[in-house]
Design a protein around this motif. Structure first.
Motif, PDB file in Angstrom:
ATOM      1  N   ARG A 241      58.540 -57.153  -1.464  1.00 13.30           N
ATOM      2  CA  ARG A 241      57.554 -58.098  -1.176  1.00 13.30           C
ATOM      3  C   ARG A 241      57.575 -59.175  -2.208  1.00 13.30           C
ATOM      4  NH1 ARG A 241      55.040 -53.096  -0.069  1.00 13.30           N
ATOM      5  NH2 ARG A 241      54.788 -52.626   2.243  1.00 13.30           N
ATOM      6  N   ARG A 242      58.642 -59.477  -2.641  1.00 16.11           N
ATOM      7  CA  ARG A 242      59.028 -60.544  -3.909  1.00 16.11           C
ATOM      8  C   ARG A 242      60.236 -61.162  -3.674  1.00 16.11           C
ATOM      9  NH1 ARG A 242      54.185 -60.332  -4.032  1.00 16.11           N
ATOM     10  NH2 ARG A 242      52.838 -60.193  -5.868  1.00 16.11           N
TER      11      ARG A 242
ATOM     12  N   ASP B  27      57.448 -59.052 -11.368  1.00 15.68           N
ATOM     13  CA  ASP B  27      56.147 -58.518 -10.677  1.00 15.68           C
ATOM     14  C   ASP B  27      56.913 -57.267  -9.677  1.00 15.68           C
ATOM     15  OD1 ASP B  27      53.772 -57.544  -9.665  1.00 15.68           O
ATOM     16  OD2 ASP B  27      53.368 -59.417  -8.799  1.00 15.68           O
TER      17      ASP B  27
ATOM     18  N   SER C 207      54.560 -54.904  -8.548  1.00 10.53           N
ATOM     19  CA  SER C 207      53.148 -54.198  -8.352  1.00 10.53           C
ATOM     20  C   SER C 207      53.070 -54.109  -6.765  1.00 10.53           C
ATOM     21  CB  SER C 207      51.990 -54.873  -8.716  1.00 10.53           C
ATOM     22  OG  SER C 207      52.096 -56.459  -8.127  1.00 10.53           O
ATOM     23  N   ARG C 208      53.675 -54.860  -5.811  1.00 12.47           N
ATOM     24  CA  ARG C 208      53.582 -54.923  -4.479  1.00 12.47           C
ATOM     25  C   ARG C 208      54.883 -54.418  -3.895  1.00 12.47           C
ATOM     26  NH1 ARG C 208      51.959 -60.676  -2.216  1.00 12.47           N
ATOM     27  NH2 ARG C 208      51.967 -59.416  -0.460  1.00 12.47           N
ATOM     28  N   ALA C 209      55.891 -53.800  -4.551  1.00  9.23           N
ATOM     29  CA  ALA C 209      57.108 -53.377  -4.089  1.00  9.23           C
ATOM     30  C   ALA C 209      56.734 -51.901  -3.395  1.00  9.23           C
ATOM     31  CB  ALA C 209      58.048 -53.122  -5.217  1.00  9.23           C
ATOM     32  N   ALA C 210      57.536 -51.747  -2.242  1.00  6.70           N
ATOM     33  CA  ALA C 210      57.417 -50.471  -1.550  1.00  6.70           C
ATOM     34  C   ALA C 210      58.455 -49.558  -2.100  1.00  6.70           C
ATOM     35  CB  ALA C 210      57.815 -50.641  -0.029  1.00  6.70           C
TER      36      ALA C 210
ATOM     37  N   THR D 292      56.209 -44.360  -6.269  1.00  5.83           N
ATOM     38  CA  THR D 292      55.697 -44.351  -7.674  1.00  5.83           C
ATOM     39  C   THR D 292      54.948 -43.177  -7.978  1.00  5.83           C
ATOM     40  OG1 THR D 292      53.882 -45.791  -7.062  1.00  5.83           O
ATOM     41  CG2 THR D 292      55.811 -46.736  -8.163  1.00  5.83           C
TER      42      THR D 292
END
Length: 748
Positions: free
Chosen positions: A201-202, A341, A343-346, A349
């Protein structure tokens, strides 16, 4: 842990001076790029020849007579009337004379110059053949044939000229493969980037993974340039470089970035998280690379430059991808710092989620899932039991290809195939009398599938003399096969002809024996050598890959189980190849012509590559399961949590790889379609059904026996092989952050 600490120190060194690391890497990449730019012209074409085989020895004997088997066929079609018309004969004679005058083209003859030899004339009289031999190595011979085809093909007065024969067929196969490589590059790289953007998502992390794949392609092609200077490397090796570079680049890149994301989520600084990514995933990457390399090195057991080329290409990809993942990528992660960034990666975690729930559900009823998944996989592989081996021919090309059209016309309209004649010579440079040659030709003419045989100046049909033999071949005995037998049972024809030669040798008593050569004999010897060495290739790949895993995980049971699961995946590959490409199912949809047989070359290659990729997935999954188990968790928790933290990455990588392979379905060459469809399906089945169902279920069934190892295999104190440690690491937490090189303000 000694190995973990070593990788940890290495990771710190890389991330402490990332700009220096990247500068050195850029210089190395620039050199590789210069080498890679000249790689494709250095790659060679190859023939299906087995050094030292009877057919090759026969060719060497024939070369001593200043001749060789024909490999060029020119189809002359009369636009009106038939080939016996004067204007048609004159136009054909001009083409024949031009070929005869061309340096590098030898042994030219035709229907007209061979006293209207009927086997060179079609049944309806509208077409006839010119036969010749392009001398020299495959690359030079095919280049010459290509030039002549471009110059002479098409309408020429009362006739139409078209080139065929083995050299023109495989020249066009090579051209199609090059076009396929170019098209695949144009489709695969943007497609992979878009898929990675969906995952992260980046754009930046997606670009990092793709860049690792591109760097791997450049570095591997540069390495192939060096190898090509030392030995023959096939043009098809470039196709393997593309798909494997994407495969391993995505695999290794995802795992390193995922470990980096874990470290960031645990509160580590970017540089510390990058160092921890090396420590946590580095050994997994290296072990995976060793297992993949072991699988590909099995191809070196085969005495064929064509297949050996893929070992060179595959190992080059593994080395470059591994170095890129543990050196270049961590340096980039450290240099990017807070600007990256994730933070929005699939990315996984937390150790809970869909994959964890599936694993627990599977382990509650392991026998049921093993039975259901096993039956399904075996059903997909069942068509493999009907495998029929046959030679490669022009039908690996699209129907509209000119050389394919020539060979289709010969199969349909000619009763015999002179260009694929067999020949017999006395061994060891000896000579036969005219009577001996005639006697042997008479014996050969009685073999089922032999249209006629020539020897001692006589032509024999069905054991009877049928007139004088045309002066065409230099071989003392020539065997002209029927199109029907050559199409339906070429290997059986060679076996029967050689058996007849053995009988003749025995009856003749002392004296020089007969050696049989010709293109069908060359293919038969090639097939025999493959079949003879195939068990050793399989044994090498399975044993060496399993040993690599044993030494890494320090267990006997897990690697053996991994080998069994890999073989289950490979049964799917065999089933797909037989059901689709041998039996012709989906042929109209995929746009190819099934011949009812499979050439063994490509399935052997696919076995080695697929076994390596399957072992790659196994290592990536097991490494995390072992980590969880070593931390003290019970078996079910270790498997469930380990799969949750690794399976999303494996399935993502497998999906991207499968789509990369599927691009080759657009190629006109059946070989590449086989690779595209077969590899895509087996990768998806392996990464989902086998690894997500059979793996956890089988681990549950075996229980603590999974970890058993004899004393000699157990890890020395402080060493745990492939087993990474969880992030963050206490030892690293107590040390100061490695300080990256400052980034100039104007570069932000």
């Amino acid at each position: 842990m000694e190995q973990s600490n070593t990788l940890g120190r290495f990771g710190e060194a890389v991330t402490r001076r990332p700009k220096r690391v990247l500068l050195i890497s850029a210089v190395v990449l620039a050199v590789a790029g210069v080498l890679a730019a000249g790689t494709l012209p250095q790659l060679q074409l190859a023939r299906f020849e087995t050094p030292g085989s009877p057919a090759v020895l026969a060719q060497e004997e024939l070369a001593g007579l200043g001749s060789g088997p024909p490999n060029v066929t020119v189809l002359i079609t009369a636009r009106d009337g038939d080939v016996d018309q004067a204007d048609v004969a004159q136009a054909a004679g001009e083409v024949e004379a031009a070929l005869d005058a061309e340096p590098g083209i030898e042994d030219v003859f035709s229907y007209w110059s061979a006293d209207d030899w009927e086997v060179l004339r079609s049944g309806d009289g509208s077409q006839a053949l010119i036969v010749a031999r392009a001398a020299g190595e495959a690359t030079e011979a095919r280049a010459l044939v290509g030039e002549l085809s471009a110059e002479w093909s098409g309408g020429r007065g009362p006739v139409t000229v078209a080139f065929g024969g083995q050299e023109e067929v495989f020249r066009q196969v090579s051209d199609e493969a090059r076009r396929g490589f170019t098209l695949a590059e144009a489709i695969v790289l943007p497609g992979v980037f878009l898929l990675l953007v969906l995952v992260f998502r980046r754009f930046v992390p997606a670009a990092l993974i793709l860049a690792l794949g591109v760097v791997t392609i450049i570095g591997s092609m540069g390495a192939l340039r060096i190898v090509a200077a030392l030995t023959d490397v096939s043009t098809f090796a470039a196709n393997l470089v593309l798909v494997m570079a994407i495969a391993l680049g995505v695999d290794y890149g995802l795992f390193v970035i995922a470990r980096h994301a874990e470290g960031r989520a645990a509160g580590l600084s970017p540089a510390r998280a990058a160092a921890e990514a090396v420590r946590g995933a580095g050994m997994t990457v290296l072990v995976s690379g060793a297992a993949v390399s072991a699988s590909l090195l099995g191809l070196l057991l085969l005495p064929f430059p064509f297949l050996r080329s893929f070992a060179y290409a595959g190992v080059a990809v593994v080395v470059v991808a591994s170095l890129g993942a543990v050196v270049v990528l961590p340096a980039v992660l450290a240099l990017l710092g807070e600007r990256l960034d994730l933070s929005r990666a699939a990315l996984p975690t937390t150790p809970t989620g869909w994959f964890e729930r599936v694993a627990r559900r599977t382990m509650r009823r392991p026998l049921v899932y093993v039975a259901l998944a096993g039956v399904f996989v075996l059903a997909l592989g069942a068509p493999l039991l009907g495998l029929r081996v046959g030679p490669p021919d022009d039908r690996i090309l699209p129907a509209e290809t000119t050389s394919r059209q020539v060979q289709d016309a010969i199969r349909a309209d000619f009763d015999s195939e002179v260009a694929d004649s067999l020949f017999a010579l006395p061994s060891s440079g000896a000579t036969w009398t005219a009577e001996q040659s005639a006697s042997l030709a008479e014996a050969f003419s009685t073999v089922d599938g032999v249209a006629e045989a020539h020897g001692g100046g006589e032509r024999y049909v069905d054991g009877a003399a049928a007139g004088a033999s045309p002066e065409t071949f230099a071989a003392p005995v020539v065997i002209v096969p029927t199109s029907e037998r050559l199409d339906s049972d070429p290997y059986g024809l060679v076996t029967d002809v050689r058996a007849t030669a053995d009988v003749w040798n025995a009856d003749a008593g002392e004296g020089p024996g007969a050696v049989v050569g010709g293109y069908p004999a060359v293919l038969d010897d090639y097939r025999s050598a493959l079949v003879e060495r195939l068990p050793w290739v399989f044994l090498f790949v399975i044993v060496v890959s399993t040993l690599v895993l044993m030494l890494s995980v320090r267990s006997i049971v897990l690697p053996l189980k991994a080998a069994v699961l890999n073989l289950l995946s490979l049964s799917v590959l065999g089933g797909v190849l037989v059901w689709v490409f041998q039996d012709g199912n989906l042929s109209s949809l995929l746009g190819f012509t099934a011949t009812g047989t499979l050439d063994l070359s490509i399935p052997i290659l696919m076995f080695c590559v697929t076994f390596g990729l399957s072992m790659d997935y196994e290592v990536l999954l097991l490494s995390r399961i072992l980590q969880e188990h070593d931390s003290g968790r019970r078996l079910e928790d270790a498997v469930a949590r380990g799969l949750q933290m690794s399976a999303p990455l494996v399935t993502t990588a497998a999906g991207i790889l499968a789509l990369s392979f599927l691009v080759y379905l657009s190629s006109g060459v059946v070989y590449l379609k086989m690779v595209g469809l077969g590899m895509a399906l087996v990768v998806l089945v392996d990464a989902t059904l086998v690894r997500l169902v059979l793996l956890p279920a089988s681990v549950k069934l075996l229980g603590e026996a999974n970890w058993w190892a004899p004393r000699w295999l157990r890890a020395p104190e402080g060493r745990q092989g492939v087993r990474p440690q969880a992030a963050p690491v206490p030892e690293l937490d107590q040390a100061p952050d490695p300080a990256p090189d400052p980034v100039p303000e104007n570069s932000r």
